[in-house]
Write an enzyme that holds these catalytic residues in place. Structure first.
Site, short mmCIF file in Angstrom:
data_model
loop_
_atom_site.label_atom_id
_atom_site.label_comp_id
_atom_site.label_asym_id
_atom_site.label_seq_id
_atom_site.Cartn_x
_atom_site.Cartn_y
_atom_site.Cartn_z
N GLY A 1 0.84 -1.21 0.00
CA GLY A 1 0.00 0.00 0.00
C GLY A 1 0.86 1.24 0.00
CB VAL B 1 17.67 9.51 -6.10
CG1 VAL B 1 18.37 10.05 -7.35
CG2 VAL B 1 16.74 8.37 -6.48
NE ARG C 1 -2.01 -4.74 -1.40
CZ ARG C 1 -1.55 -4.23 -0.24
NH1 ARG C 1 -0.61 -4.84 0.42
NH2 ARG C 1 -2.06 -3.12 0.24
CG ASP D 1 3.52 -6.69 7.49
OD1 ASP D 1 3.04 -6.39 6.38
OD2 ASP D 1 2.81 -7.05 8.45
CB THR E 1 3.00 0.84 6.18
OG1 THR E 1 1.66 0.62 6.66
CG2 THR E 1 3.94 0.61 7.36
CG ASP F 1 -1.51 0.04 8.03
OD1 ASP F 1 -2.40 0.89 7.86
OD2 ASP F 1 -1.32 -0.91 7.24
CG ASP G 1 1.51 -2.65 10.57
OD1 ASP G 1 2.33 -1.99 9.89
OD2 ASP G 1 0.72 -3.46 10.07
NE ARG H 1 -15.07 17.61 17.57
CZ ARG H 1 -14.34 18.52 18.21
NH1 ARG H 1 -13.19 18.93 17.72
NH2 ARG H 1 -14.76 19.02 19.35
N GLY I 1 -5.81 1.44 9.27
CA GLY I 1 -4.81 0.96 10.22
C GLY I 1 -4.68 -0.55 10.28
NE ARG I 2 -1.84 -4.00 7.20
CZ ARG I 2 -0.88 -4.87 6.93
NH1 ARG I 2 -1.07 -5.77 5.98
NH2 ARG I 2 0.26 -4.84 7.54
#
Lengths: 328, 328, 328, 328
Positions: free
Chosen positions: A16, A29, A77, A108, A131, A133, A135, A160, A176-177
């Site tokens: 992602g 670079v 992917r 990951d 990423t 996320d 994580d 809001r 955030g998976r």
């Protein structure tokens, strides 16, 4: 494995996309040029490595990309890279170009690929945590996470406005998976009535209690943040459960979705990506490999990829406690 | 009906909230004070009028609201006001406060209420077009429309980052009820591959053709804007139809939702709302009533409410043509 | 002059850059391609025309430029083009490339160049109003003006935060050359205590009066907008005069400067630029020349360049009145 | 000093305002309410303490302030508090209200005040680092710093648009008093040609060399970041020196100024301020005093004020090296 001089670096983004990936590529670079090393862009991640979609990069390729979201090398992917045959093809292509060092920017799955590839073919590879996320272990923050948090709170601020104008209850689902980092930060940062994260189960009854307590304090407008991977289900599912308890409440759902992946990176992500891009090149030059470069406590740290991808990073219990105190 | 001096103005916002409503309220209050007229805030639209949720406003109520999204007077939809009994109650409450002029900020439903109310009780009322949908005649733009367009393109810019990085097709659904104003502007403004609006039917086959033409020109990343009220269905529905034609294409859907209603108003909306707030007060002072104040070609124009709410405003054929040329 | 089929269009940006110029160039290119016309980018305005810095543009040149500030064709001011010799050189270069139609995007100086050039060499030229100053007739707004207004109010919102926190008086100088359009919009849009524009002389004493009146109403935090070309002098000069009257007041000055020229264009500017780019190409195809394309009351209008550059456009007296009412 | 139960907390902001101060105040109030402690707002910093401008805060005071720049308690610098007489007056006022705990949000001057005050009168006080300058020890980042960095890069991104369009050299001066934190982050984050910070002297000749090297690489558009407190002088001064070496280069200066102090706080600053607000209240409850609460490596840490204000925090040598590599 003896370390040889790195003369040609291949760089790719995979998985992602995340804001700041471009800044990281640029830093790779720029830093390589500083040390007179050539750089090859591998397009569409491992897919491009297998299909030999590889081109030498020059200075003009990285002009004005630092501030852009996404990745100009594109990402994908790639199932074929999970097969030994696919990786062999990829290796052969790197050989053709004489690439003897690799920088892999991604999450990951992407880093796992780099690890395997290194083990099988011995090509020195350094991973960068790219990423939204957050994580990955071995770094305080991943590239893109800070931007995603800011995108989330800016969107929630807008929601809001309308929640307040109509005394509504909004469920806002953030990305955030499996991890609640974006959610907990968005929850604290946008005065949420509650934050539901994968790491903590909150029964619907507890949520109803919270909302009722707030109602007594005349807080009719409520925003509840829901992490996409939450155990209690996504925002849509939870809103339905809550609706049963509070049938007269005007309830709405917004799923922020992919807009959280894009946008110009924040100052933090630009600086982080820049530092890590430099660290990747210098790490390769120093013979490091099979590691991920990260920043812990403002210092660059190299962590074995195998350890970085074992996600034992969880939302701090303390942050969860602060969120609770502030929303009661 | 003879025009009497206006001494106490009631102001309310009603229907869906729109950025710039606060700026309009502020201008009403400021201008009234300039002419030594008292102002009463009627909270939660007609609901508050019926329930006597009415308070006199002073200078501190409108400090630092100009730049805020939403409406600090809050808004609501009110079924009871559609009954003669409800309107009688509302009238009695206005009488209690001595309110002899009304400013109603909202969309067609809200203005219809003001019109009926004026006809039945003779309270001079001026409407201001406050809706992101831009679906009122008698004004070039409604308050909130420009901000909603900007919110939409900023979100779509972010989505394009990720669409481009992954060569994906995104369907992005924007608001606008039955009208395609936000959609067509977002479509032109964000380089969309296509824009589907209620005013124009576009068969799925035509969309597939467009996408195929673009694919030949190596434009793999595509964003298609879908107006929520479109005849061809919402973004979700259309994406499913397209998926059947292009089964291997990575297709995603984002529904921008309520974040389009919030946010700090743009320069245009602030200035428009400010001008119209002044025009509402001065119009009432001049004996105008049952009209909506709008801006046409940079000049304030008062249009009978009955005519303003007959929505014959449609997306300009020319804009549609421009969108098509630019996305082919 | 008989109109011949346009087969090769040259496009350039000239004078001060403005957000939306890229969107206009893109629309010119896209529309030309739609009609199978070739497009040549003339770099650095008339300078590049004289130095033959001219390259054919293709689809990839205009990918992802719509949303970028500045102009990828770059801009420059060029003294040599004011000489007949310079223009002859420029003409010869256009001939070499076979360019038989010209689109010039810029302010009055740039359009004047196009007019002269057309008169001398008969090359059909259409001008597009590209300047943040909004000081061209023949169009409601120039490309870049709306973005500059928004940049100004976003910056002033931030300055108001600190003005309010410290009860300070800020003088904020905005751009606009001899015209007060940005200033008056920023003044209304940011709740300024006063707005000083070139079109209206406001004696320092009147400003002091205004500030004193506000002080009595407990409005200690004040932002005064000053147009750069104001008759009363720039922000720095005026602040010094005011300091003499109010020696104990904490007074600060911010000159927004060139950041007003940049940034991603707003929805309005993107749509305006897109429409005008299409109009320029279609205008040339229809044999129009020596005109500027503009949008008046939502319709495209072609105005002779000579008339468009006679700047008789002034800030509306009514806007000035509204600003005054709202800041008293 | 024995720790007594805290029943009434006074909170104030002092010194230059910083984005996130409102979020910190809100967290103090919310957390105090959570523990059934009363909170008093002390307006205009120590000035209000001396003049008894102190009011009890309730829930409505902190509604919708989290996301606002500035400080609703207002801030001021106060000479009288530096005298023992002033502090005595201030103490008497706190006594009147029964305030037995203090939270002071501000920079080194403000914290010094709290330290002195505690030593003289024994009122438990906890400081929170609120300053955009990031020049306090005992915390990784101060409240407001991240927002200021983002404001800076967003402004510089806009300036780069026009620098690039015209191949100009811009000197942009950013805030930070004696420290180069904002400058170095802005420099890395906005692809600056060079960054001049107080911690490092860079001779004009070295800057000219850098610019010439870049000119050879066809990088004509350059942005140089200058920290306001730099040893080589401000942006204006340096630009004049450079002009002598490069007389034909189009050189511009922008001083970002006070807009860096305002604006809605970023996600990072909102979360940091929220955590620290909670830590201040809980710290007081635990008997801590004369300390500053900060966040180091994601954990709350209390540092004696005396040590926190000894500014030995300097821009990391490593960051400076990265900036240099990336801009060469």
């Amino acid at each position: 494995m003896e370390s040889k001089a790195i003369t040609k670096i291949g760089v790719l983004t995979s998985g992602g996309d995340a804001p700041g990936m471009n800044a990281a590529i640029r830093a790779v670079v720029r830093c390589a040029f500083y040390y007179n090393i050539e750089v090859y862009g591998i397009y569409r991640g491992y897919e491009g490595m297998i299909q030999n979609d590889i081109r030498q990069l020059d200075s003009s390729d990285i002009a004005y990309v630092l501030e852009r979201g996404g990745t100009f090398l594109k990402s994908a992917r790639c199932a074929e890279f999970r097969t030994p045959e696919g990786r062999k093809k990829a290796y052969d292509n790197l050989q053709k170009h004489g690439i003897n060092g690799l920088v892999v920017i991604g999450g990951d799955g992407s880093l796992t690929g780099a690890h395997l590839f290194y083990k099988e073919f011995g090509i020195p590879a350094i991973g960068l945590p790219g990423t939204i996320d957050n994580d990955l272990s071995g770094t305080d923050n991943t590239i893109g996470f800070d931007t995603a948090c800011n995108t989330a709170i800016e969107s929630i601020d807008k929601i809001r406005d309308t929640a307040t104008s109509h005394d509504r209850l909004f469920f806002v689902e953030v990305m955030g998976r499996d991890s609640g980092f974006i959610a907990i930060n968005a929850g604290i940062g946008s005065a949420a009535a509650a934050t539901l994260i994968p790491e903590k189960k909150m029964p619907v009854e507890a949520l109803i209690d919270r909302l009722n307590t707030r109602a007594k304090a005349k807080k009719q407008a409520n925003v509840v943040i829901v992490a996409e991977g939450g155990k209690s289900g996504g925002a849509m599912e939870i809103s339905k459960k809550v609706k049963k308890y509070l049938p007269n409440y005007d309830i709405k759902v917004t799923i922020l979705g992919h807009l959280q992946r894009g946008g110009s990176p924040t100052s933090y992500d630009r600086v982080l990506a820049s530092k890590l891009g430099v660290s990747a090149v210098e790490g390769l030059m120093q013979g490091k490999c099979d590691v991920m470069a990260g920043v812990i406590n403002n210092k660059v740290v190299y962590t074995p990829i195998k350890r970085a991808i074992v996600d034992d990073k969880e939302v701090d219990e303390e942050d969860f406690r602060v969120a609770k105190i502030l929303s009661t």
